[in-house]
Scaffold this motif. Structure first.
Motif, PDB file in Angstrom:
ATOM      1  N   TRP A  50       0.834  -1.199   0.000  1.00 57.51           N
ATOM      2  CA  TRP A  50       0.000   0.000   0.000  1.00 57.51           C
ATOM      3  C   TRP A  50       0.867   1.246   0.000  1.00 57.51           C
ATOM      4  O   TRP A  50       1.949   1.278   0.610  1.00 57.51           O
ATOM      5  CB  TRP A  50      -0.918   0.015   1.219  1.00 57.51           C
ATOM      6  CG  TRP A  50      -1.969  -1.056   1.194  1.00 57.51           C
ATOM      7  CD1 TRP A  50      -2.101  -2.070   0.291  1.00 57.51           C
ATOM      8  CD2 TRP A  50      -3.037  -1.218   2.119  1.00 57.51           C
ATOM      9  NE1 TRP A  50      -3.185  -2.856   0.595  1.00 57.51           N
ATOM     10  CE2 TRP A  50      -3.787  -2.357   1.717  1.00 57.51           C
ATOM     11  CE3 TRP A  50      -3.441  -0.531   3.253  1.00 57.51           C
ATOM     12  CZ2 TRP A  50      -4.901  -2.817   2.410  1.00 57.51           C
ATOM     13  CZ3 TRP A  50      -4.563  -0.972   3.954  1.00 57.51           C
ATOM     14  CH2 TRP A  50      -5.283  -2.100   3.533  1.00 57.51           C
ATOM     15  N   ASP A  51       0.374   2.299  -0.660  1.00 56.04           N
ATOM     16  CA  ASP A  51       1.077   3.573  -0.631  1.00 56.04           C
ATOM     17  C   ASP A  51       0.319   4.554   0.258  1.00 56.04           C
ATOM     18  O   ASP A  51      -0.778   4.278   0.717  1.00 56.04           O
ATOM     19  CB  ASP A  51       1.253   4.138  -2.046  1.00 56.04           C
ATOM     20  CG  ASP A  51      -0.078   4.366  -2.755  1.00 56.04           C
ATOM     21  OD1 ASP A  51      -1.011   4.895  -2.118  1.00 56.04           O
ATOM     22  OD2 ASP A  51      -0.192   4.004  -3.944  1.00 56.04           O
ATOM     23  N   GLY A  52       0.928   5.679   0.499  1.00 53.19           N
ATOM     24  CA  GLY A  52       0.353   6.650   1.428  1.00 53.19           C
ATOM     25  C   GLY A  52      -0.411   7.760   0.756  1.00 53.19           C
ATOM     26  O   GLY A  52      -0.607   8.826   1.356  1.00 53.19           O
ATOM     27  N   THR A  53      -0.861   7.543  -0.474  1.00 53.99           N
ATOM     28  CA  THR A  53      -1.563   8.591  -1.188  1.00 53.99           C
ATOM     29  C   THR A  53      -2.911   8.898  -0.551  1.00 53.99           C
ATOM     30  O   THR A  53      -3.511   8.068   0.127  1.00 53.99           O
ATOM     31  CB  THR A  53      -1.784   8.194  -2.658  1.00 53.99           C
ATOM     32  OG1 THR A  53      -2.486   6.936  -2.689  1.00 53.99           O
ATOM     33  CG2 THR A  53      -0.454   8.046  -3.382  1.00 53.99           C
ATOM     34  N   SER A  54      -3.380  10.101  -0.781  1.00 54.09           N
ATOM     35  CA  SER A  54      -4.687  10.510  -0.274  1.00 54.09           C
ATOM     36  C   SER A  54      -5.789   9.967  -1.177  1.00 54.09           C
ATOM     37  O   SER A  54      -5.534   9.433  -2.260  1.00 54.09           O
ATOM     38  CB  SER A  54      -4.764  12.032  -0.191  1.00 54.09           C
ATOM     39  OG  SER A  54      -4.557  12.598  -1.482  1.00 54.09           O
ATOM     40  N   GLY A  55      -7.018  10.110  -0.715  1.00 49.28           N
ATOM     41  CA  GLY A  55      -8.159   9.681  -1.502  1.00 49.28           C
ATOM     42  C   GLY A  55      -8.917   8.527  -0.875  1.00 49.28           C
ATOM     43  O   GLY A  55      -8.582   8.060   0.217  1.00 49.28           O
ATOM     44  N   LYS A  57     -10.326   4.685  -0.576  1.00 47.70           N
ATOM     45  CA  LYS A  57      -9.866   3.329  -0.837  1.00 47.70           C
ATOM     46  C   LYS A  57     -10.796   2.348  -0.120  1.00 47.70           C
ATOM     47  O   LYS A  57     -11.474   2.708   0.837  1.00 47.70           O
ATOM     48  CB  LYS A  57      -8.427   3.149  -0.354  1.00 47.70           C
ATOM     49  CG  LYS A  57      -7.470   4.201  -0.903  1.00 47.70           C
ATOM     50  CD  LYS A  57      -6.090   4.114  -0.301  1.00 47.70           C
ATOM     51  CE  LYS A  57      -5.210   5.263  -0.801  1.00 47.70           C
ATOM     52  NZ  LYS A  57      -3.837   5.211  -0.277  1.00 47.70           N
ATOM     53  N   GLU A  72      -6.120  15.046   2.014  1.00 44.49           N
ATOM     54  CA  GLU A  72      -4.831  15.563   1.566  1.00 44.49           C
ATOM     55  C   GLU A  72      -4.050  16.090   2.766  1.00 44.49           C
ATOM     56  O   GLU A  72      -4.558  16.863   3.578  1.00 44.49           O
ATOM     57  CB  GLU A  72      -5.044  16.691   0.546  1.00 44.49           C
ATOM     58  CG  GLU A  72      -3.815  17.099  -0.213  1.00 44.49           C
ATOM     59  CD  GLU A  72      -3.411  16.080  -1.259  1.00 44.49           C
ATOM     60  OE1 GLU A  72      -2.190  15.870  -1.416  1.00 44.49           O
ATOM     61  OE2 GLU A  72      -4.309  15.507  -1.903  1.00 44.49           O
ATOM     62  N   SER A 289      -2.861   1.597   6.969  1.00 41.29           N
ATOM     63  CA  SER A 289      -3.056   2.974   6.524  1.00 41.29           C
ATOM     64  C   SER A 289      -2.073   3.908   7.221  1.00 41.29           C
ATOM     65  O   SER A 289      -1.496   4.804   6.598  1.00 41.29           O
ATOM     66  CB  SER A 289      -4.493   3.416   6.801  1.00 41.29           C
ATOM     67  OG  SER A 289      -4.689   4.775   6.460  1.00 41.29           O
ATOM     68  N   ARG A 293       1.490   5.743   5.332  1.00 39.98           N
ATOM     69  CA  ARG A 293       1.758   7.182   5.343  1.00 39.98           C
ATOM     70  C   ARG A 293       3.036   7.523   6.111  1.00 39.98           C
ATOM     71  O   ARG A 293       3.242   8.673   6.521  1.00 39.98           O
ATOM     72  CB  ARG A 293       0.551   7.918   5.936  1.00 39.98           C
ATOM     73  CG  ARG A 293      -0.621   8.019   4.966  1.00 39.98           C
ATOM     74  CD  ARG A 293      -1.856   8.660   5.563  1.00 39.98           C
ATOM     75  NE  ARG A 293      -2.632   7.716   6.371  1.00 39.98           N
ATOM     76  CZ  ARG A 293      -2.937   7.904   7.640  1.00 39.98           C
ATOM     77  NH1 ARG A 293      -2.517   8.999   8.265  1.00 39.98           N
ATOM     78  NH2 ARG A 293      -3.650   7.015   8.303  1.00 39.98           N
TER      79      ARG A 293
END
Length: 431
Positions: A50-55, A57, A72, A289, A293
């Protein structure tokens, strides 16, 4: 100053569609995922990094779903606001060797799931739905949403005592539905029928999770259409409200929390499974999560310490024919707003500080709320609330919508309560 209501009768209209399209937990999470995709959420696989991008999921596992929205710039220690609910309902589920019958009738062997009101499944037209597993391990949803099965009640002429002594059902002998005529019962007939219904090659299905459902459509009821009658309100009503609240929160800016919807399976039989509230699913998602991040164990501890969960499940409205079964000073009414569920023996997780959180959310949303406490002379039910609080160390508050006929094949609620709950949940998730 409270905010104006953001959900209205259209929310309840949509609930009826959601109930009709979700005869099983597998269909419920598939429909939830489809709606999340339309709102911009994207599925993440548990087997991927998993990546820490926003949005937005979400994770799917069997009949469970966990969805969340990362604002964000959210810090690794940003707390979560969670709406917890469950996707399963009491019903009749198909056994591993389903083909049975006798005396000229072909029947389907079923097992009792959860604690249904058994009499509510008698003389009712039933469909069959669930999940088929193929030889390659993939799954296919199936839904025969037409009159296919029926559990016929014994005629009163053959059981004169039923009027005086009440109906007594043997779970093994009296609840096997019929689905045809004939003496030539053959192993594999039901699955072969479902393969044909699903457009699958004969012999391709090697596993199944199948259950019955009433094919009568959910509907408004009453002189002024103030009531809603339908199946699986316990607890798809809360899943639907939580979904609406999450997608609304995801559209807001400057969220102070990470909003989460957790829809678990197997609440009706104890929650002890890999998709149940007593399993690792929610904790794993929240921790991953945080770590995605860039967070540490310290960040995880800080995030969990500031997290609050509203465990949303249906509760008991005061019954006009059995008012003495309720606590004399706590009579939740249909269309009176969501209920706060309290039990000092911790069958519900609510305490005074949790009450304050829920009261603030309702005040912000302009939603009235009520309180439910069991009659001292009667045992109290329970929910995923205490399990969530104990397993994750998260402050949890038990709430829900007051209904009648809980655990019936067809339950009853008020037309306003679903969208009042959704408004309260939206205010909670938005902080």
């Amino acid at each position: 100053m409270s905010e104006p209501s953001r959900f209205d009768r259209g929310h309840t209209d949509d609930l009826l569609s959601f109930l009709a399209a979700s005869p099983t937990p597998y269909h419920a999470v598939a429909n939830t995922a489809e709606r999340l995709e339309k709102a911009g959420f994207r599925q993440v696989a548990e087997t991927d990094a998993w990546d820490g991008t926003s949005g937005g999921k979400y994770v799917l596992r069997g009949g469970a779903i966990v969805a969340w929205f990362v604002p964000e710039g959210a810090d690794p220690h940003t707390p979560f606001r969670i709406v917890g609910a469950h996707t399963d309902s009491p019903n009749l589920r198909v056994k591993p060797r389903p083909d049975t019958g006798g005396h000229g009738f072909r029947q389907v062997a079923v097992e009792i799931y959860g604690g249904p009101l058994l009499n509510s499944w008698l003389d009712r037209d039933l469909g069959l739905a669930g999940r088929l597993t193929l030889r390659d391990g993939s799954t296919r949803l199936v839904n025969v949403d037409r009159p296919l099965l029926r559990v016929p009640q014994l005629a009163i002429h053959l059981d004169r005592s039923v009027s005086a002594d009440g109906l007594k059902l043997d779970k093994q002998r009296h609840l096997q539905p019929i689905w045809g005529l004939g003496d030539d019962v053959r192993d594999g007939d039901l699955i072969a029928f479902l393969e044909e219904e699903s457009g699958l090659a004969p012999g391709g299905v090697t596993g199944w999770d199948l259950m019955t459902h009433s094919v009568e459509a959910p509907s408004y009821l009453g002189r002024d259409q103030e009531l809603v009658a339908g199946p699986r309100m316990d607890n798809l009503l809360s899943v639907h409200a939580g979904l609406a609240a999450l997608t609304l929160a995801a559209a807001r800016e400057n969220l102070p929390y990470i909003p989460v919807l957790a829809g678990f399976d197997h609440e009706e039989n104890g929650s002890q499974s890999d998709t149940g509230a007593d399993g690792p699913l929610l904790g794993g998602v929240l921790e991953r999560s945080v770590f995605a991040r860039g967070g540490s164990y310290e960040d995880r501890a800080r995030a969990f310490a500031g997290t609050v969960c509203l465990s949303s499940d249906t509760g008991h409205a005061v019954h006009p024919n059995y008012a003495e079964r309720h606590d004399p000073t706590h009579h939740p009414r249909v269309n009176g707003g969501p209920i706060l569920k309290v039990n000092v023996n911790n069958r519900y997780a609510t305490d005074g500080s949790g009450r304050a959180v829920f009261a603030a959310s309702c005040e912000k949303a302009g939603v009235p709320f009520q309180t439910f406490v069991s009659n001292n002379s009667m045992p109290c039910g329970t929910t995923i609330g205490p399990i969530t609080a104990a397993r994750h160390g998260i402050k949890t508050v038990d709430i829900g919508v007051a209904i009648l006929s809980m655990h019936s094949a067809r339950e009853l609620c008020g037309d306003r309560d679903p969208y009042l709950l959704a408004n309260a949940l939206a205010a909670f998730l938005e902080g």
